[in-house]
Design a protein around this motif. Structure first.
Motif, PDB file in Angstrom:
ATOM      1  N   TRP A 267       0.838  -1.209   0.000  1.00 47.84           N
ATOM      2  CA  TRP A 267       0.000   0.000   0.000  1.00 47.84           C
ATOM      3  C   TRP A 267       0.865   1.247   0.000  1.00 47.84           C
ATOM      4  CZ3 TRP A 267      -0.659   4.350   2.910  1.00 47.84           C
ATOM      5  CH2 TRP A 267      -1.772   5.138   2.601  1.00 47.84           C
ATOM      6  N   LEU A 268       1.923   1.232   0.810  1.00 49.64           N
ATOM      7  CA  LEU A 268       2.790   2.402   0.908  1.00 49.64           C
ATOM      8  C   LEU A 268       3.506   2.660  -0.417  1.00 49.64           C
ATOM      9  CD1 LEU A 268       3.420   4.400   3.168  1.00 49.64           C
ATOM     10  CD2 LEU A 268       5.461   3.061   3.696  1.00 49.64           C
ATOM     11  N   SER A 269       3.954   1.602  -1.077  1.00 47.30           N
ATOM     12  CA  SER A 269       4.626   1.760  -2.369  1.00 47.30           C
ATOM     13  C   SER A 269       3.708   2.394  -3.407  1.00 47.30           C
ATOM     14  CB  SER A 269       5.114   0.399  -2.879  1.00 47.30           C
ATOM     15  OG  SER A 269       6.105  -0.139  -2.039  1.00 47.30           O
ATOM     16  N   ALA A 270       2.421   2.058  -3.322  1.00 48.51           N
ATOM     17  CA  ALA A 270       1.467   2.566  -4.306  1.00 48.51           C
ATOM     18  C   ALA A 270       0.954   3.958  -3.972  1.00 48.51           C
ATOM     19  CB  ALA A 270       0.286   1.597  -4.419  1.00 48.51           C
ATOM     20  N   ASN A 271       1.167   4.410  -2.722  1.00 43.36           N
ATOM     21  CA  ASN A 271       0.539   5.666  -2.300  1.00 43.36           C
ATOM     22  C   ASN A 271       1.508   6.687  -1.707  1.00 43.36           C
ATOM     23  OD1 ASN A 271      -2.623   5.174  -2.413  1.00 43.36           O
ATOM     24  ND2 ASN A 271      -1.678   3.272  -1.689  1.00 43.36           N
ATOM     25  N   TRP A 272       2.811   6.431  -1.846  1.00 38.99           N
ATOM     26  CA  TRP A 272       3.804   7.362  -1.288  1.00 38.99           C
ATOM     27  C   TRP A 272       5.050   7.321  -2.148  1.00 38.99           C
ATOM     28  CZ3 TRP A 272       7.982   6.192   2.655  1.00 38.99           C
ATOM     29  CH2 TRP A 272       8.547   7.375   3.170  1.00 38.99           C
ATOM     30  N   ASP A 273       5.605   8.494  -2.432  1.00 40.64           N
ATOM     31  CA  ASP A 273       6.780   8.570  -3.295  1.00 40.64           C
ATOM     32  C   ASP A 273       8.092   8.505  -2.526  1.00 40.64           C
ATOM     33  OD1 ASP A 273       6.938  11.026  -2.071  1.00 40.64           O
ATOM     34  OD2 ASP A 273       6.712  12.209  -3.904  1.00 40.64           O
ATOM     35  N   GLY A 274       8.025   8.299  -1.222  1.00 42.87           N
ATOM     36  CA  GLY A 274       9.235   8.153  -0.424  1.00 42.87           C
ATOM     37  C   GLY A 274       9.792   9.440   0.122  1.00 42.87           C
ATOM     38  N   THR A 275       9.140  10.560  -0.144  1.00 43.75           N
ATOM     39  CA  THR A 275       9.610  11.838   0.372  1.00 43.75           C
ATOM     40  C   THR A 275       8.664  12.354   1.456  1.00 43.75           C
ATOM     41  OG1 THR A 275       8.407  13.104  -1.313  1.00 43.75           O
ATOM     42  CG2 THR A 275      10.663  12.416  -1.833  1.00 43.75           C
ATOM     43  N   GLY A 276       9.232  13.094   2.401  1.00 41.65           N
ATOM     44  CA  GLY A 276       8.412  13.671   3.453  1.00 41.65           C
ATOM     45  C   GLY A 276       7.878  12.626   4.408  1.00 41.65           C
ATOM     46  N   THR A 277       6.782  12.955   5.051  1.00 38.65           N
ATOM     47  CA  THR A 277       6.149  12.070   6.026  1.00 38.65           C
ATOM     48  C   THR A 277       5.219  11.083   5.333  1.00 38.65           C
ATOM     49  OG1 THR A 277       6.216  13.809   7.705  1.00 38.65           O
ATOM     50  CG2 THR A 277       4.698  11.977   8.094  1.00 38.65           C
ATOM     51  N   PRO A 278       5.329   9.786   5.639  1.00 38.25           N
ATOM     52  CA  PRO A 278       4.431   8.814   5.001  1.00 38.25           C
ATOM     53  C   PRO A 278       2.976   9.089   5.363  1.00 38.25           C
ATOM     54  CG  PRO A 278       6.254   7.717   6.129  1.00 38.25           C
ATOM     55  CD  PRO A 278       6.281   9.144   6.570  1.00 38.25           C
ATOM     56  N   PRO A 279       2.048   8.770   4.489  1.00 37.26           N
ATOM     57  CA  PRO A 279       0.629   8.949   4.801  1.00 37.26           C
ATOM     58  C   PRO A 279       0.163   7.943   5.846  1.00 37.26           C
ATOM     59  CG  PRO A 279       0.890   7.790   2.721  1.00 37.26           C
ATOM     60  CD  PRO A 279       2.269   8.209   3.142  1.00 37.26           C
ATOM     61  N   GLU A 280      -0.943   8.264   6.507  1.00 38.02           N
ATOM     62  CA  GLU A 280      -1.519   7.335   7.479  1.00 38.02           C
ATOM     63  C   GLU A 280      -2.086   6.111   6.760  1.00 38.02           C
ATOM     64  OE1 GLU A 280      -4.276   8.715  10.316  1.00 38.02           O
ATOM     65  OE2 GLU A 280      -2.884  10.154  11.244  1.00 38.02           O
ATOM     66  N   LEU A 281      -1.970   4.975   7.430  1.00 33.59           N
ATOM     67  CA  LEU A 281      -2.482   3.738   6.851  1.00 33.59           C
ATOM     68  C   LEU A 281      -4.005   3.702   6.956  1.00 33.59           C
ATOM     69  CD1 LEU A 281       0.045   1.234   8.475  1.00 33.59           C
ATOM     70  CD2 LEU A 281       0.118   2.164   6.146  1.00 33.59           C
ATOM     71  N   PRO A 282      -4.692   3.283   5.900  1.00 33.01           N
ATOM     72  CA  PRO A 282      -6.153   3.150   5.971  1.00 33.01           C
ATOM     73  C   PRO A 282      -6.557   2.034   6.930  1.00 33.01           C
ATOM     74  CG  PRO A 282      -5.369   3.141   3.694  1.00 33.01           C
ATOM     75  CD  PRO A 282      -4.166   2.984   4.565  1.00 33.01           C
ATOM     76  N   ALA A 283      -7.757   2.132   7.455  1.00 31.39           N
ATOM     77  CA  ALA A 283      -8.244   1.169   8.440  1.00 31.39           C
ATOM     78  C   ALA A 283      -8.246  -0.255   7.884  1.00 31.39           C
ATOM     79  CB  ALA A 283      -9.650   1.557   8.899  1.00 31.39           C
ATOM     80  N   ASP A 284      -8.596  -0.414   6.606  1.00 38.54           N
ATOM     81  CA  ASP A 284      -8.664  -1.769   6.060  1.00 38.54           C
ATOM     82  C   ASP A 284      -7.279  -2.385   5.935  1.00 38.54           C
ATOM     83  OD1 ASP A 284      -8.207   0.047   3.752  1.00 38.54           O
ATOM     84  OD2 ASP A 284      -8.284  -1.816   2.589  1.00 38.54           O
ATOM     85  N   VAL A 285      -6.247  -1.573   5.634  1.00 42.91           N
ATOM     86  CA  VAL A 285      -4.878  -2.076   5.565  1.00 42.91           C
ATOM     87  C   VAL A 285      -4.416  -2.515   6.952  1.00 42.91           C
ATOM     88  CG1 VAL A 285      -2.471  -1.411   5.142  1.00 42.91           C
ATOM     89  CG2 VAL A 285      -4.260  -0.749   3.533  1.00 42.91           C
ATOM     90  N   VAL A 286      -4.755  -1.724   7.960  1.00 40.83           N
ATOM     91  CA  VAL A 286      -4.399  -2.067   9.341  1.00 40.83           C
ATOM     92  C   VAL A 286      -5.043  -3.386   9.751  1.00 40.83           C
ATOM     93  CG1 VAL A 286      -4.662  -1.378  11.766  1.00 40.83           C
ATOM     94  CG2 VAL A 286      -4.010   0.318  10.041  1.00 40.83           C
ATOM     95  N   GLU A 287      -6.327  -3.543   9.476  1.00 41.87           N
ATOM     96  CA  GLU A 287      -7.026  -4.749   9.911  1.00 41.87           C
ATOM     97  C   GLU A 287      -6.571  -5.973   9.135  1.00 41.87           C
ATOM     98  OE1 GLU A 287      -8.919  -7.740  11.440  1.00 41.87           O
ATOM     99  OE2 GLU A 287      -8.709  -5.774  12.394  1.00 41.87           O
ATOM    100  N   ARG A 288      -6.357  -5.847   7.840  1.00 41.12           N
ATOM    101  CA  ARG A 288      -5.903  -7.007   7.058  1.00 41.12           C
ATOM    102  C   ARG A 288      -4.507  -7.446   7.500  1.00 41.12           C
ATOM    103  NH1 ARG A 288      -5.164  -6.255   1.609  1.00 41.12           N
ATOM    104  NH2 ARG A 288      -5.407  -3.987   1.664  1.00 41.12           N
ATOM    105  N   THR A 289      -3.670  -6.479   7.856  1.00 38.68           N
ATOM    106  CA  THR A 289      -2.337  -6.824   8.360  1.00 38.68           C
ATOM    107  C   THR A 289      -2.435  -7.531   9.697  1.00 38.68           C
ATOM    108  OG1 THR A 289      -1.394  -4.905   7.219  1.00 38.68           O
ATOM    109  CG2 THR A 289      -0.078  -5.898   8.962  1.00 38.68           C
TER     110      THR A 289
END
Length: 303
Positions: A267-289
């Motif tokens: 999810w992070l690879s698809a939604n963050w370019d690696g610069t600055g602060t990473p975005p918050e993880l969505p609830a479904d990503v948290v629960e599936r993990t």
């Protein structure tokens, strides 16, 4: 992003915070003479696994609920399976200190070790960064492999690919076996390699009997301060330090579904370019993990 502040635990003093774990030593007793204990001179260390989750050298928000307890449970279970391998656990029922009730389900009481500056990585399958290197050079961490392998293939034999342990925030550095000899001496380097491969093979057999593949893992060892014996420390064979696959799913051709935080990485690879602060993880990503962590525990320990 730096780790969060450690908890305030009665009778314990925080001395280190990593991406996931916090270390404590016993707090000085009122009226006692001398300085408070440190990692250098303490007899006991409290290792507390948090619910923090990291990826690409960043601690992410939010954490994975229950993750610290699951990682601790899995480490303790594996230490028990590997009872003939010396480890750093201390029996809380016989120690002069006790586990704080506040973190009892996610804490281990251990003895301090003089840790070796080496991540003892063992790979049984061609995956991840190993697959990328193999495509370009036919090697993994400089170890030559047979031609014609594909992503996710089982290696002819597990290989030992050590890394130099980086400081917090830095990348671990893959190193040659010859470099480990320079760091710790030939005898210790050989012992770390042989013990890592032996433990990996034993753990792989245990996992396979439960329908789970151990693709790769990393161990950390230290010297017992009293005897000098090489001793298994830190976490062991957890979802954070290892890559596990469902054997049945693997046999069907899916070599990507692992029992770890790969969901977070993807999810992070698809939604963050690696610069600055990473975005918050969505609830479904948290629960599936969290569900993948729980499923691995159930698969391994239900027998």
């Amino acid at each position: 992003m730096t780790p969060g502040a450690p908890l305030d635990l009665e009778a314990w003093t925080p001395v280190y915070s990593g991406k996931v774990r916090d270390l404590y030593v016993p707090a000085p007793v009122a009226g006692a003479v001398g300085d408070a204990a440190t990692l250098a001179d303490t007899e006991h260390v409290l290792v507390v696994a948090s619910d923090r989750v990291s990826a690409y050298d960043h601690v992410l928000e939010p954490g994975i609920p229950g993750k610290g307890a699951l990682l601790t449970q899995l480490s303790l279970w594996w230490f028990a399976q590997l009872e003939t391998v010396p480890n750093h656990l201390v029996d809380p029922t016989t120690a002069s200190v006790s586990l704080p009730e506040q973190v009892r389900d996610r804490a281990m009481l251990v003895k301090p070790l003089d840790m070796f500056p080496i991540e003892c990585v063992v790979r049984g399958y061609l995956v991840g960064s190993g697959w990328i290197e193999y495509r370009e050079h036919g090697t993994v961490c400089g170890v030559p492999l047979p031609a014609g392998l594909t992503s996710g293939d089982r290696l002819p034999e597990p290989i030992y690919t050590p890394a130099f342990k980086a400081q917090l925030g830095d990348h671990d550095e893959n190193i040659t076996f010859e470099r480990t000899v320079e760091l710790v001496g030939a005898e210790t380097a050989e012992a770390l390699r042989d013990l890592s491969l032996d433990v990996f093979r034993r753990a792989s057999s245990v996992a396979e009997a439960r329908g789970v593949i151990l693709a790769d893992t990393k161990f950390e060892f230290g010297a017992d301060r009293s005897t000098g014996e090489i001793t298994l420390g830190d976490e062991v064979l957890t979802s954070d330090s290892s890559r596990y696959w469902d054997a049945e799913v693997y046999a069907s051709g899916d070599r990507t579904a692992s029992f770890d935080k790969q969901i977070v990485r993807d999810w992070l690879s698809a939604n963050w370019d690696g610069t600055g602060t990473p975005p918050e993880l969505p609830a479904d990503v948290v629960e599936r993990t969290a569900a993948r962590y729980r499923e691995l525990i159930e698969r391994l320990t239900a027998h």
